[in-house]
Structure formats: C-alpha cells, structure tokens
Design a protein around this motif. Structure first.
Motif, PDB file in Angstrom:
ATOM      1  N   GLU A   6       0.886  -1.191   0.018  1.00  0.00           N
ATOM      2  CA  GLU A   6      -0.123   0.060  -0.030  1.00  0.00           C
ATOM      3  C   GLU A   6       0.870   1.366   0.189  1.00  0.00           C
ATOM      4  OE1 GLU A   6      -4.009   1.349   2.405  1.00  0.00           O
ATOM      5  OE2 GLU A   6      -2.420   1.056   3.459  1.00  0.00           O
ATOM      6  N   ARG A   7       1.937   1.200   0.767  1.00  0.00           N
ATOM      7  CA  ARG A   7       2.874   2.632   0.919  1.00  0.00           C
ATOM      8  C   ARG A   7       3.340   2.572  -0.483  1.00  0.00           C
ATOM      9  NH1 ARG A   7       8.013   4.440   1.586  1.00  0.00           N
ATOM     10  NH2 ARG A   7       8.026   6.159   3.274  1.00  0.00           N
ATOM     11  N   TYR A   8       3.999   1.669  -1.025  1.00  0.00           N
ATOM     12  CA  TYR A   8       4.671   1.821  -2.561  1.00  0.00           C
ATOM     13  C   TYR A   8       3.370   2.432  -3.483  1.00  0.00           C
ATOM     14  CZ  TYR A   8       6.419   0.516  -7.174  1.00  0.00           C
ATOM     15  OH  TYR A   8       6.927   0.712  -8.443  1.00  0.00           O
ATOM     16  N   GLN A   9       2.481   1.811  -3.345  1.00  0.00           N
ATOM     17  CA  GLN A   9       1.344   2.213  -4.408  1.00  0.00           C
ATOM     18  C   GLN A   9       0.875   3.577  -4.090  1.00  0.00           C
ATOM     19  OE1 GLN A   9      -2.122  -0.644  -3.647  1.00  0.00           O
ATOM     20  NE2 GLN A   9      -1.132  -2.139  -5.160  1.00  0.00           N
ATOM     21  N   SER A  10       0.994   4.051  -2.975  1.00  0.00           N
ATOM     22  CA  SER A  10       0.552   5.407  -2.334  1.00  0.00           C
ATOM     23  C   SER A  10       1.758   6.529  -3.194  1.00  0.00           C
ATOM     24  CB  SER A  10       0.195   5.575  -1.200  1.00  0.00           C
ATOM     25  OG  SER A  10      -0.955   4.539  -0.757  1.00  0.00           O
ATOM     26  N   PHE A  11       2.842   5.800  -2.781  1.00  0.00           N
ATOM     27  CA  PHE A  11       3.930   7.055  -3.178  1.00  0.00           C
ATOM     28  C   PHE A  11       4.103   6.990  -4.758  1.00  0.00           C
ATOM     29  CE2 PHE A  11       7.001   8.116   0.278  1.00  0.00           C
ATOM     30  CZ  PHE A  11       6.199   8.064   1.277  1.00  0.00           C
ATOM     31  N   LYS A  12       3.762   5.919  -5.488  1.00  0.00           N
ATOM     32  CA  LYS A  12       3.872   5.909  -6.773  1.00  0.00           C
ATOM     33  C   LYS A  12       2.880   6.921  -7.388  1.00  0.00           C
ATOM     34  CE  LYS A  12       4.980   3.422 -10.740  1.00  0.00           C
ATOM     35  NZ  LYS A  12       6.653   3.624 -11.292  1.00  0.00           N
ATOM     36  N   LEU A  13       1.540   6.671  -6.878  1.00  0.00           N
ATOM     37  CA  LEU A  13       0.460   7.767  -7.185  1.00  0.00           C
ATOM     38  C   LEU A  13       0.737   9.239  -6.909  1.00  0.00           C
ATOM     39  CD1 LEU A  13      -2.384   7.845  -8.171  1.00  0.00           C
ATOM     40  CD2 LEU A  13      -3.040   7.609  -5.957  1.00  0.00           C
ATOM     41  N   PHE A  14       1.139   9.307  -5.729  1.00  0.00           N
ATOM     42  CA  PHE A  14       1.388  10.695  -5.325  1.00  0.00           C
ATOM     43  C   PHE A  14       2.497  11.445  -6.156  1.00  0.00           C
ATOM     44  CE2 PHE A  14      -0.046   9.505  -0.815  1.00  0.00           C
ATOM     45  CZ  PHE A  14      -1.290   9.379  -1.240  1.00  0.00           C
ATOM     46  N   THR A  15       3.638  10.847  -6.223  1.00  0.00           N
ATOM     47  CA  THR A  15       4.881  11.262  -7.139  1.00  0.00           C
ATOM     48  C   THR A  15       4.475  11.708  -8.646  1.00  0.00           C
ATOM     49  OG1 THR A  15       5.887   9.169  -7.270  1.00  0.00           O
ATOM     50  CG2 THR A  15       6.522  10.651  -5.314  1.00  0.00           C
ATOM     51  N   SER A  16       3.426  11.018  -8.969  1.00  0.00           N
ATOM     52  CA  SER A  16       3.158  11.196 -10.383  1.00  0.00           C
ATOM     53  C   SER A  16       2.746  12.548 -10.780  1.00  0.00           C
ATOM     54  CB  SER A  16       2.058  10.153 -10.851  1.00  0.00           C
ATOM     55  OG  SER A  16       0.778  10.229 -10.181  1.00  0.00           O
ATOM     56  N   VAL A  17       2.174  13.320  -9.447  1.00  0.00           N
ATOM     57  CA  VAL A  17       1.840  14.497  -9.706  1.00  0.00           C
ATOM     58  C   VAL A  17       2.842  15.601  -9.737  1.00  0.00           C
ATOM     59  CG1 VAL A  17       0.535  16.242  -8.492  1.00  0.00           C
ATOM     60  CG2 VAL A  17      -0.132  13.935  -8.383  1.00  0.00           C
ATOM     61  N   PHE A  18       2.851  16.334 -10.853  1.00  0.00           N
ATOM     62  CA  PHE A  18       3.912  17.307 -10.896  1.00  0.00           C
ATOM     63  C   PHE A  18       4.093  18.007  -9.774  1.00  0.00           C
ATOM     64  CE2 PHE A  18       5.172  21.507 -12.877  1.00  0.00           C
ATOM     65  CZ  PHE A  18       6.635  21.142 -13.116  1.00  0.00           C
ATOM     66  N   GLY A  19       5.480  18.183  -9.350  1.00  0.00           N
ATOM     67  CA  GLY A  19       5.689  19.095  -7.995  1.00  0.00           C
ATOM     68  C   GLY A  19       5.550  18.402  -6.823  1.00  0.00           C
ATOM     69  N   VAL A  20       5.281  17.100  -6.828  1.00  0.00           N
ATOM     70  CA  VAL A  20       5.173  16.350  -5.579  1.00  0.00           C
ATOM     71  C   VAL A  20       6.294  15.544  -5.252  1.00  0.00           C
ATOM     72  CG1 VAL A  20       3.851  14.737  -4.291  1.00  0.00           C
ATOM     73  CG2 VAL A  20       2.892  16.402  -5.545  1.00  0.00           C
ATOM     74  N   GLY A  21       6.908  15.505  -4.145  1.00  0.00           N
ATOM     75  CA  GLY A  21       8.257  14.944  -3.905  1.00  0.00           C
ATOM     76  C   GLY A  21       7.826  13.958  -2.876  1.00  0.00           C
ATOM     77  N   LEU A  22       9.099  13.272  -2.209  1.00  0.00           N
ATOM     78  CA  LEU A  22       8.972  12.343  -1.113  1.00  0.00           C
ATOM     79  C   LEU A  22       8.320  12.901  -0.068  1.00  0.00           C
ATOM     80  CD1 LEU A  22      12.195  10.246  -1.716  1.00  0.00           C
ATOM     81  CD2 LEU A  22       9.960   9.767  -2.647  1.00  0.00           C
ATOM     82  N   LYS A  23       8.892  13.982   0.406  1.00  0.00           N
ATOM     83  CA  LYS A  23       8.581  14.680   1.953  1.00  0.00           C
ATOM     84  C   LYS A  23       6.917  14.957   1.568  1.00  0.00           C
ATOM     85  CE  LYS A  23      12.701  16.552   3.192  1.00  0.00           C
ATOM     86  NZ  LYS A  23      13.455  17.918   3.531  1.00  0.00           N
ATOM     87  N   THR A  24       6.301  15.354   0.600  1.00  0.00           N
ATOM     88  CA  THR A  24       4.864  15.330   0.570  1.00  0.00           C
ATOM     89  C   THR A  24       4.102  14.240   0.457  1.00  0.00           C
ATOM     90  OG1 THR A  24       5.603  17.614  -0.715  1.00  0.00           O
ATOM     91  CG2 THR A  24       3.114  16.612  -0.846  1.00  0.00           C
ATOM     92  N   SER A  25       4.729  13.452  -0.292  1.00  0.00           N
ATOM     93  CA  SER A  25       4.220  11.964  -0.388  1.00  0.00           C
ATOM     94  C   SER A  25       3.978  11.424   1.161  1.00  0.00           C
ATOM     95  CB  SER A  25       4.941  11.156  -1.358  1.00  0.00           C
ATOM     96  OG  SER A  25       4.752  11.467  -2.547  1.00  0.00           O
ATOM     97  N   GLU A  26       5.154  11.497   1.765  1.00  0.00           N
ATOM     98  CA  GLU A  26       5.261  10.982   3.292  1.00  0.00           C
ATOM     99  C   GLU A  26       4.115  11.585   3.941  1.00  0.00           C
ATOM    100  OE1 GLU A  26       6.100   8.549   6.280  1.00  0.00           O
ATOM    101  OE2 GLU A  26       7.198   8.531   4.208  1.00  0.00           O
ATOM    102  N   LYS A  27       3.782  12.964   3.984  1.00  0.00           N
ATOM    103  CA  LYS A  27       2.909  13.666   4.866  1.00  0.00           C
ATOM    104  C   LYS A  27       1.278  13.074   4.369  1.00  0.00           C
ATOM    105  CE  LYS A  27       0.993  18.345   5.035  1.00  0.00           C
ATOM    106  NZ  LYS A  27       1.158  19.788   4.560  1.00  0.00           N
ATOM    107  N   TRP A  28       1.241  13.193   3.109  1.00  0.00           N
ATOM    108  CA  TRP A  28       0.025  12.626   2.557  1.00  0.00           C
ATOM    109  C   TRP A  28      -0.311  11.227   3.021  1.00  0.00           C
ATOM    110  CZ3 TRP A  28      -0.048  14.885  -3.180  1.00  0.00           C
ATOM    111  CH2 TRP A  28      -0.212  16.256  -3.059  1.00  0.00           C
ATOM    112  N   PHE A  29       0.575  10.322   3.203  1.00  0.00           N
ATOM    113  CA  PHE A  29       0.370   9.123   3.307  1.00  0.00           C
ATOM    114  C   PHE A  29       0.290   8.829   4.904  1.00  0.00           C
ATOM    115  CE2 PHE A  29       1.953   4.480   4.557  1.00  0.00           C
ATOM    116  CZ  PHE A  29       1.330   4.024   3.907  1.00  0.00           C
ATOM    117  N   ARG A  30       0.810   9.630   5.627  1.00  0.00           N
ATOM    118  CA  ARG A  30       0.587   9.494   7.304  1.00  0.00           C
ATOM    119  C   ARG A  30      -0.741  10.118   7.602  1.00  0.00           C
ATOM    120  NH1 ARG A  30       4.967   8.248  10.396  1.00  0.00           N
ATOM    121  NH2 ARG A  30       7.081   8.138   9.392  1.00  0.00           N
ATOM    122  N   MET A  31      -1.153  11.021   6.784  1.00  0.00           N
ATOM    123  CA  MET A  31      -2.705  11.584   6.920  1.00  0.00           C
ATOM    124  C   MET A  31      -3.685  10.687   6.582  1.00  0.00           C
ATOM    125  SD  MET A  31      -1.876  15.567   5.757  1.00  0.00           S
ATOM    126  CE  MET A  31      -3.321  16.279   5.876  1.00  0.00           C
TER     127      MET A  31
END
Length: 472
Positions: free
Chosen positions: A247-272
């Motif tokens: 689930e974490r990999y799938q979420s990060f793959k999805l979030f980082t596919s958005v232009f301008g979204v990096g690992l820190k933002t992805s981590e924040k959204w996943f934790r939320m």
C-alpha cells in the motif's frame, strides 16, 4: 483511480527463500506481437526443465518470435539445450513427427543470439545440431559451440555502450521496481545497488538464462543475484510481487506522479491517511505550491506519454519563442529524445547563444514564459468556447553560457545512471570534478576547456560514446 505506469527505477533486497512454484493461471502471459511470421519455434523441454523452458518461451515471445506450446507440422525450428542431434532425432521419432529438410534442429545458442539481435540470425554450423540434409548422416552429433568471448565489463556506465535494445528486460524491470521502492523509503544504498545492477544488465549483448551467465559481471551483489536466480527458476520475483502489492509503494507511486510532488509531501499525505488524489484535492486545509496546482489541473495530460512527434512539435514552439528574443540562439533537444527514445514524460531543451550577454541570458527565460503565458490565456478563452484542443506537456528549458555548452549538453542528455557514473569515474579514476558547467583537474588545479562532448571524453581518457549508446 488507477496507478500510472511511470517507471522510475528502484529495488528491494533480502535472503532468497525457496517457495513453491506457482503453476496454472499465474503462468499465463499476455499475448505478444509476432514480428517473424515465417518462423514457428518449439523449445524442447528434454534436459531443460519446465520452468526454464517457460522462461525462454516468454523471453522469445517478448522479442516478437512465434513460439508454440505444442509440437506440430507447422513447426520450422526446434530449439534444444544440452542435447545432441541424435538425441533430438530419437525424441522426434517418438513424437511421430518426421524430420524434413525444412525443419531446423538448433542449439539454444541460436535463440539467445537471435534474441540479442532482435531478429532471427543466420543458422550456421555452430548452431545446427544436425545437417539440414538429415538423410546424409544417420547418427549426427552435436557440434560443439565455442564459448562466447566477452570483453571485461566495466563497473562504470560511461565505459559501456548501452542502446535501447535491452536483452534482459525481465530482470531490469524487476530491479527498477525494487530500486524505486528503496527510493521511496530513502534508502540510497540499496536503491543505487539495484539501479547499478539494472544499468549493467541493460548493456549486455546477450540474455541471461542461467546463474553461470552472471559470472564476471560487476555490480551484481548477492541480494541482486537472489532476485535473478528466483526469476530464472520461477519466472517472477516474490519481492517485486510484494512491493507492487504494498500500500505504501502504491500510494507513493501515485502521489509522486503529480508534477511538483516529492517524497516529503508524499510521506505527509500517506501519514494523513490519504490513498487517492481525489480526497487530497478535496481537502481544503491543504496548501499546494504553484507546480502542484498545475500538476493537479493538467494531471491526465502530464502522466500520459509524450511522443517523438509531440516533442518535435514542442521543439518548433520553443525555437519560435526563443528566436523572437535571441535570433542567433541554438536550441537543442536533450534528454531521452536525444538518446533515441520514441516516448518520454517531458521534453528538455538546451539554449545557448554565441553573441548573448549576461543580461540577455538572465532575461530570456522570463520573456519566453511571459510570451507563452499570454498565448495560454488567449487559448483558454478560445477553449471555453470550443472545448480543449491542446495537451499540456512538461518542458524543461536550460539556458547556459555559450562557452559552457558542451558540459551542459553532456549533463542534460543523460541517462541519470550514465551521468552518475561519468562523474564518479572522473572523481575516482582521474582526480577530476565534472558537472554541468565545467571540468576541473584537481592535480593540475586548472579548469579544462571543451568545445564539444568529444573533447570532454578525451580529457577523461574515455572512448567517445554516442548519445544513443548512453541509455544506462
């Protein structure tokens, strides 16, 4: 929302555990396009084994060969491994299929060479288990094939020629998934291990079909070899399967596919607790950067592939805009398209002008962006009346001083692993520092000038590698 299939490049390691082989539905592979209609191959299981045979069949089908599951009169080539010609003929007699002068009985070396070449290679004596006139020799034996002589493979991608013809995609695809997973977890050591392994396998002119084939190949650590061994034996990697279902990999793959979204933002959204983009967009408490806003607004466009035709069309628009302010400027498409790729996810351009001043260089990009912004507004007014008739494409513009154009061109052409190894080579082997601006010799304590990429390679004592051979 379905996950975008935008392959970055990462991996996972761990001791190899034997597991039961899955047969049946899990072994069914999607159909592949057949490029060579006149050939019908049958791979002999005798002395090869079920799993190894399935592995070779899948590889051959990926390369466009027609491989039949069952023996029939339509077969033109029978491929065997560790079998003599007489053994194959004896086996054929038991199948009630008479060997004719049209049927080729070949050693597996022919198939391996053909897959590496991307086409059926000419059958010669070293490939043929028996002569084509089977009646001429009642008891023919296997002609020994001389071992394949391979030059020592460098650990540096800048000393290997890597085209887009990847003979080991079944392995490199797995490595890139694992490497990406480690990148998402900010584990740089394991990430680089699998990226380097994928890079060296892409450069090989042959397909790995046994662990013996990995001997002498650099950058293949024990955990990497565990993945290779599992794929050879079972047709897939349990680690890769686990990552793709994580689930974490799938979420990060999805979030980082958005232009301008990096690992820190992805981590924040996943934790939320977010797992979809729709819920993120609907959260009024979240603040997005201008790039992220554009990433959401044009998401479907930006995650779709950019074709070479689209890249060429963008190139004309960039040249038109740049030449409006700097008529003498040179505009060069870099990145994957310069390396010969037919599709990409963005388009990179290097801009330089022999007669430009520092002020010209500083003002050019803002002027170009303002010009496009005005056109975008005008286009937006029209699209409200006619509907959207354009596609959003990410474009990277790089302006560099004319005297540094060779370094910028080399750096922005890529690939990422090629550039990494080029700089690592400069540091560790030549005591130099290379970046997108200059080459510094720490021993002589001078900057080395270069008018072309060839001169930079010469300074480093390297053979020149063409852009289409840098797909590491």
């Amino acid at each position: 929302m379905p996950l975008p299939t935008n392959p970055l490049q990462m991996v996972h390691l761990g001791p190899r555990k034997k597991r039961p082989r899955q047969m049946g539905a899990s072994m069914v592979c999607p159909p592949h396009d057949i490029k060579f209609q006149d050939l019908a191959l049958y791979i002999l299981e005798k002395k090869m084994g079920t799993t190894r045979r399935a592995f070779l069949m899948e590889l051959a089908r990926r390369k466009g060969f027609r491989v039949e599951d069952e023996l029939s009169d339509s077969i033109t080539h029978i491929v065997a491994e560790n079998n003599s010609g007489s053994e194959v003929l004896e086996w054929l007699q038991g199948q009630n299929l008479k060997a004719s002068s049209q049927l080729e009985l070949l050693d597996v070396s022919w198939l391996i060479e053909s897959m590496a070449a991307g086409r059926p290679v000419e059958t010669t004596g070293k490939h043929q288990l028996v002569k084509r006139d089977y009646s001429a020799s009642p008891n023919p034996e296997l002609q020994k094939t001389p071992p394949l002589v391979i030059k020592k493979i460098s650990q540096y991608a800048c000393q290997r020629r890597t085209t887009l013809n990847n003979c080991n995609q079944i392995f490199t695809d797995a490595f890139e998934v694992l490497a990406e997973n480690y990148e998402f977890r900010e584990n740089e050591v394991f990430c680089l291990a699998f990226m380097r392994a994928a890079s060296v396998l892409k450069s090989l002119p042959f397909t790995i079909i046994s662990m013996k084939d990995t001997e002498g190949i650099p950058c293949l650590e024990d955990k990497v070899k565990c993945v290779i061994e599992e794929i050879i034996e079972d047709g897939e990697s349990s680690e890769v399967k686990a990552v793709l279902n994580d689930e974490r990999y799938q979420s990060f793959k999805l979030f980082t596919s958005v232009f301008g979204v990096g690992l820190k933002t992805s981590e924040k959204w996943f934790r939320m607790g977010y797992r979809t983009l729709n819920k993120i967009k609907l959260d009024k408490t979240l603040k997005f950067t201008p790039m992220q806003k554009a990433g959401f607004l044009y998401y479907e466009d930006l995650v779709s592939c950019v074709t070479r035709a689209e890249a060429e069309a963008v190139c004309m628009l960039v040249k038109e805009a740049v030449w409006a302010f700097l008529p003498e400027a040179f505009v060069t498409m870099t990145g994957g398209f310069r390396r010969g790729k037919k599709i990409g996810h963005d388009v990179d351009f290097l801009i330089t002008s022999p007669g430009s001043t520092d002020e010209d260089e500083e003002q050019l990009l803002p002027k170009v962006i303002n010009l496009w912004e005005r056109k975008r507004v005008d286009s937006g007014k029209c699209s409200q009346q006619e509907g959207k008739t354009w596609k959003a494409i990410r474009v990277d513009l790089v302006m560099c001083p004319y005297e540094r154009r060779a370094f910028a061109l080399l750096g922005w052409t890529g690939s990422r692993q090629f550039e990494r190894d080029l700089r690592r080579y400069a540091t560790h082997e030549r005591k130099m520092i290379l970046d997108n601006h200059a080459l510094y010799d720490k021993t002589k304590k001078i900057f080395l000038k270069a008018e072309s990429e060839e001169e930079i390679f010469a300074h480093l004592g390297l053979d020149y590698i063409e852009p289409w051979e840098r797909n590491a």
